[in-house]
Every structure is written in C-alpha cells, then in structure tokens.
Design an enzyme around this catalytic site. Sequence first.
Site, short mmCIF file in Angstrom:
data_model
loop_
_atom_site.label_atom_id
_atom_site.label_comp_id
_atom_site.label_asym_id
_atom_site.label_seq_id
_atom_site.Cartn_x
_atom_site.Cartn_y
_atom_site.Cartn_z
N CYS A 100 0.83 -1.19 0.00
CA CYS A 100 0.00 0.00 0.00
C CYS A 100 0.88 1.26 0.00
CB CYS A 100 -0.87 -0.05 1.24
SG CYS A 100 -2.04 1.27 1.29
N CYS A 200 -4.55 -1.87 5.63
CA CYS A 200 -4.26 -0.50 5.24
C CYS A 200 -5.48 0.13 4.55
CB CYS A 200 -3.08 -0.58 4.29
SG CYS A 200 -2.54 0.95 3.60
#
Length: 395
Positions: A100, A200
């Site tokens: 991410c 995330c």
Amino acid sequence: MKRVIVGLSGGVDSSVAAYLLKQQGYEVIGLFMKNWHDDSVTISDECPWLDDSNDAMLVAEKLGIPFQTIDLSEQYKERIVDYMFNEYEKGRTPNPDVLCNREIKFDVFMKIALELGAEYVATGHYCKKGIIEKDGRTVYQLLAGEDTNKDQSYFLCQLSQAQLAKSLFPIGELTKPEVRKIASEIGLTTADKKDSQGLCFIGKIKLPDFLQQQLKPKEGLIVEVPKEIETYSETVSEFSSTEEKLKYLSRKIDYNVNSGRIVGKHQGAHYFTKGQRKGLAVGGTAEPLFVIDTDVEENVIYTGQGKDHPGLLKKALFVTNKELHWVREDLALAVDQTMTVKARIRYRQPLENATLYKVESGLYVEFEKPQSAITEGQFVAWYQKEELLGSGIIS
C-alpha cells in the site's frame, strides 16, 4: 512557503504531522484517500472510512488548512486487493501494508500531490529521512523512528530514492505519547483516537470472508507432522559451495499426507499461513498446533505441536532478483559479495543478526539463529545501525 500535501488518514499521527509542518512554515494541504467501498467484509458495523474522513476534515478545519477527499478505490483494488488474492491463491502470504505504501501512498497519491504543485508528500509514519552526499550525488536514507516501540520503517522498505526524495516524515523524531500530548494540547479531536487496526485503509476485515469473495471454500485435510520425522534429523556435513549450503538451509521441505497423521479438516489451504495457530479447530493435543506449511495444489495443511517444532524453524531464506529491492541503490551487492546486517522478516520482530549473500539468481539471507515461520510472500528487510538498506519478497 513550500507546498506539502499531507495524507490525512483521520488518525492522530497524520494530524500532528500536518500541525508540525504548518508550524515549520510550509503551505499545508490535507488529502484523504478513499480506497474502499465494500463494507460487507469489514468487521465493525460502523463505516470506518466515513468516520476517518470526518475526523480528517475536523482536523483540517481546526488547523485552518484546505482539505479534500480523493477516491483511489479503483487503483487500490487493482494494485493491492487483486495482488492479495493472487498471492493467497498461490499459497503465499502477502503484506498489504508494505504494498500500500509502495503502490498507493508513495506512487498514485504522490503523483496526484505533485500535479497539485506540491514539493513534498508527508505522512504520519514513525521513521526518519536522512540526506547524505556521496560521490557528488545526493543520497536519501530511510531511518528507523525515534520511538523503537512504534518504528514503521519496515512498512516503507520498498520505497525508492525518487519516492524518498519527495517524502517528509514529521513525527519520526517523536514518541507516540509525545504525539498524543501535542494533539491534546492543541485540541485535536483525534488526540485519544485508537490506532487503526487491520488492512491499510480498509479497517478491520474478516480475512476468510474477504478471501471467500474470490477464493471459494474447498474442504481438505489437516495433517499433524511429528517432531521426530527423519527429514528433520538428517544433516549434510559437506557442501561443495556456500551457495549449495544456503540452498539447503532455505529449502522447502516436501511433506505429503503420509508425513504424519490426519487430525482434522479445513475449508481451504489458501486461507492459512505459516505460523498460524488460530482457526484450526483441532483439539486434544499436548501443545498447541501451528501451521508449518500449506499445499494449495493438494489443498492440505501441515501442522506441528509447539512453537519450537522443527518444521517452523529455518536459518536462511531466498529472494529472487525480480523481487529484490535496494533503497540504497549505491550499496547493492554484486554477485559473490556479502554484507553483514540486521534483518527482520515481519513488523515488530526484533532485528536479528544476518548475512546477505548475492548469487547469480538472487540473494540469500542467512540468520545467525533459526527464525520461526519464514513465510513466502512476506517481506524481509535489512538494516545497518538504524538505516534500512533494502528488502525483498521471501520466495
């Protein structure tokens, strides 16, 4: 007045990062990333991204900075979620947080920020950036955060020099209690907000439910492998080369259903990962059962009793050239070169003494002590002192 765009997540860390930058005289803009639309797989009934977005907006109002939300859910699905499904399907265990950062925050988000005229992108990560001159060139360093308990350099282990050049980490010199104290003193709504859990940007998810959207349940066997099997006790006293020895130390053991006894059933080998203890639903063993390996082709899970089971422990791992990354490109090893480092194979794991060996096909990491549950698909990161030099995906 250099313009900085802060990824305001609605948490206390990015809130204080924005405040500190404003204090330092930057022109600060807050951007909230919306990366998820599907609330069916999140655990809580609340809608985490909506709450976070509101908190981020309140922080921006309080600090008197412009604020907007950008929708990156398409890129997130493509680069993170699809990748995760793909990895789990192959029997590997991905780390979405590291990805991410590499793919979303410091790539897609950073490009948008730079298009908006920003000089830098800032986040609330607990890490630091160093700048040194070497052979007439500027080199950027990724350094561990001051708060050893919260250091997040591992999550940024895939960043490049170009990404670091445009990054700022305003809270890297502070500890978490200091960050909360600042937030409280200036009256930010996020001062006492709990740290976010889970994936995330998505929040806490039910991983099996999440994976079942793509990977269908399929009943298979759970096999318990005893500690005494021959494979564990065999020793090879002579190797023709260091590479041969490392290949042996990092090898994947071939288990089959006859390696132990069948103790239960599961709903899909791709839902499990090495070192996992929960979710096996097998009782009656003297010590807890841990997953020591999964076979997604045959749909079998191999387990062993106790966290010191020899099937969990290994002294070396391998990273292919394709999945090898140097933050410090100038220190990248050439074939046959070695380097003494400290390394970790998961976030929060204490750094362990290790040696890197570069070979034609990739890089071996040999640890001083055996490591538990070295897992394919996870990231290994290596350091010298407080600097993270590089990382790779365990193959």
